[in-house]
Enzyme design. Structure first.
Site, PDB file in Angstrom:
ATOM      1  N   ASP A  34       0.341   5.036 -14.141  1.00  0.00           N
ATOM      2  CA  ASP A  34       1.136   5.007 -15.252  1.00  0.00           C
ATOM      3  C   ASP A  34       1.995   3.922 -15.520  1.00  0.00           C
ATOM      4  OD1 ASP A  34       2.716   5.116 -12.781  1.00  0.00           O
ATOM      5  OD2 ASP A  34       4.001   6.812 -13.380  1.00  0.00           O
TER       6      ASP A  34
ATOM      7  N   ASP B  39       1.974  -4.045  -9.288  1.00  0.00           N
ATOM      8  CA  ASP B  39       2.668  -3.159  -9.518  1.00  0.00           C
ATOM      9  C   ASP B  39       2.493  -2.299 -10.586  1.00  0.00           C
ATOM     10  OD1 ASP B  39       4.789  -1.636  -8.744  1.00  0.00           O
ATOM     11  OD2 ASP B  39       6.654  -2.927  -9.319  1.00  0.00           O
TER      12      ASP B  39
ATOM     13  N   HIS C 168      -1.445  -2.589  -4.812  1.00  0.00           N
ATOM     14  CA  HIS C 168      -0.238  -1.850  -5.471  1.00  0.00           C
ATOM     15  C   HIS C 168      -0.171  -2.028  -6.634  1.00  0.00           C
ATOM     16  CE1 HIS C 168       4.275  -1.033  -4.560  1.00  0.00           C
ATOM     17  NE2 HIS C 168       4.237  -0.866  -5.835  1.00  0.00           N
TER      18      HIS C 168
ATOM     19  N   GLY D 275      10.069   5.490  -6.513  1.00  0.00           N
ATOM     20  CA  GLY D 275      11.147   6.226  -7.152  1.00  0.00           C
ATOM     21  C   GLY D 275      12.282   5.343  -6.946  1.00  0.00           C
TER      22      GLY D 275
ATOM     23  N   HIS E 173       0.380   0.815 -10.168  1.00  0.00           N
ATOM     24  CA  HIS E 173       0.470   2.267 -10.452  1.00  0.00           C
ATOM     25  C   HIS E 173      -0.280   2.514 -11.821  1.00  0.00           C
ATOM     26  CE1 HIS E 173       4.292   2.983  -7.871  1.00  0.00           C
ATOM     27  NE2 HIS E 173       4.356   1.616  -7.805  1.00  0.00           N
TER      28      HIS E 173
ATOM     29  N   GLU F 298      12.600  -3.272  -1.778  1.00  0.00           N
ATOM     30  CA  GLU F 298      12.827  -3.678  -3.183  1.00  0.00           C
ATOM     31  C   GLU F 298      14.098  -3.546  -3.757  1.00  0.00           C
ATOM     32  OE1 GLU F 298      10.758  -3.208  -7.407  1.00  0.00           O
ATOM     33  OE2 GLU F 298      10.591  -1.371  -5.964  1.00  0.00           O
TER      34      GLU F 298
END
Length: 381
Positions: free
Chosen positions: A37, A314, A33, A194, A35, A224
């Site tokens: 970006d 993350d 996990h 999101g 990201h 979450e």
């Protein structure tokens, strides 16, 4: 990053010492996990923003990196997500996407990561005129360059790509089709991300049906910012193979005891019985309010109760972190042992979206020998 910046991130004030970090960094790690970006180098953002004219809150890389950690530490997932306006803004051209992807691979390899699944939302990178497929092509090219350069530097790493659909945009069918079109070109899974509250997985139900019919795996951000209902939709409606974060499953673990220990509710039993992996991200979960501290993070209790847990970063930029640091924090503040580190590493490999034979080779040929060599076969601190 100084101690006050770390405290602002919601992590314990005392960072792992250099010796512990070196020990953990030397171990092979698997990251599920992360990201794309959320992992840019601050210096890269400063350089690319200057080229495009995008205004930044800070002008120097060090100050910008510290700003990202502070801004992401509001205790709210929604405010945390606002920081991505600056990273996504510099990821709108083919050269920039290739660079960011290449640098991400190199940074992960330098941290001892041997397999990573990197995720991003192609729909967020169209402002410069690229098509969805051109975005995927650029990122895959960057990943390939990073893997090749890491190998030249003596480090072996493999990258699997997850394509993400944004919950609020309702483009799930389009992104699912894009993932399937690239399943033989490095894309190994699908995700939705999101704002979780108000945008349930059921909004993307047709996309998940398409993926299940095509025998293509999905992970879902759930548990979450939202609670058990979000997790239930992820596993029952979306058919999630893994849960992104998933820490709120602890809400279905009750204080009263039964014959086997704490009483589990039906959903907690479902997740544990089927060993649906939780992609926990300790520092990030503290920043967004999903956990109070790394020491008290639910991952430790859930692991002890027999849930399948993995440890992840993350967003390395927003959390000022690495996978080495996340694992070392659990050693220092939650009493984790080398055996625990081995367990979560093997669990991550075994529940990656690689094929079974590839997972087995990763565990047998890479992970187990390294842990055995590092611990003398004892897997003890």
């Amino acid at each position: 990053m100084n101690d006050s910046d770390r405290t602002a991130a919601g992590a314990e004030q005392h960072e792992p010492d250099a010796a512990l970090l070196d020990q953990v960094r030397a171990l092979p790690k698997v990251l599920l996990h992360d990201h794309l970006d959320g992992g840019l180098r601050p210096a890269t953002i400063v350089e690319l923003a200057a080229q495009t004219g995008h205004p930044l809150p800070e002008s120097s890389p060090d100050a910008l990196g510290a700003w990202f950690v502070r801004a992401a530490s509001s205790g709210s997932l929604e405010l945390y997500l606002e920081t991505f306006a600056h990273t996504v803004a510099v990821m709108q051209t083919e050269p920039n996407l290739r660079r960011v992807a290449r640098e991400s691979v190199l940074d992960l390899a330098a941290d001892g990561v041997v397999y990573a699944e990197q995720r991003y939302a192609p729909e967020q990178h169209l402002a410069g005129g690229l098509t969805l497929q051109q975005v995927v092509d650029a990122v895959q090219a960057g990943f390939a360059e990073g893997v090749e350069q890491a190998a030249a530097d003596g480090r072996t790493i493999r990258i699997g790509t997850l394509l993400t659909a944004m919950r609020h945009a309702d483009r799930g069918d389009e992104i699912a089709a894009l993932a399937l079109a690239n399943r033989d070109a490095g894309v190994v899974g699908f995700d939705i991300a999101g704002a979780e509250v108000g945008f349930p997985a059921s909004r993307q139900a047709s996309a998940f049906r398409t993926l299940r019919d095509a025998s293509f795996p999905a992970t879902v951000h759930a548990g979450e910012a939202a609670g058990l209902d979000s997790i239930a939709e992820a596993v029952h409606l979306a058919g999630a193979c893994r849960l992104g974060h998933g820490v709120r499953i602890i809400d279905d673990v009750h204080d009263e005891l039964d014959a086997d220990g704490p009483r589990l509710g039906r959903l907690a039993h479902w997740v544990r019985d089927r060993q649906i992996p939780l992609e926990t991200c300790p520092t990030s979960n503290v920043q967004t309010g999903a956990a109070t501290s790394v020491a008290e993070h639910p991952v430790t209790r859930l692991k002890r109760l027999g849930f399948t847990v993995t440890v992840n970063t993350d967003n390395r930029l927003q959390s000022g972190t690495t996978l080495t640091r996340e694992l070392a924090l659990l050693v220092q503040h939650a009493g984790w042992t080398p055996a625990d580190l081995r367990d979560v590493t093997v669990a991550a490999a075994q529940h990656s979206f690689l094929h079974h034979d590839e997972r087995t080779r990763l565990v047998v040929d890479v992970i187990e020998p390294a842990f055995t060599a590092a611990t003398g076969g004892r897997h003890r601190a």
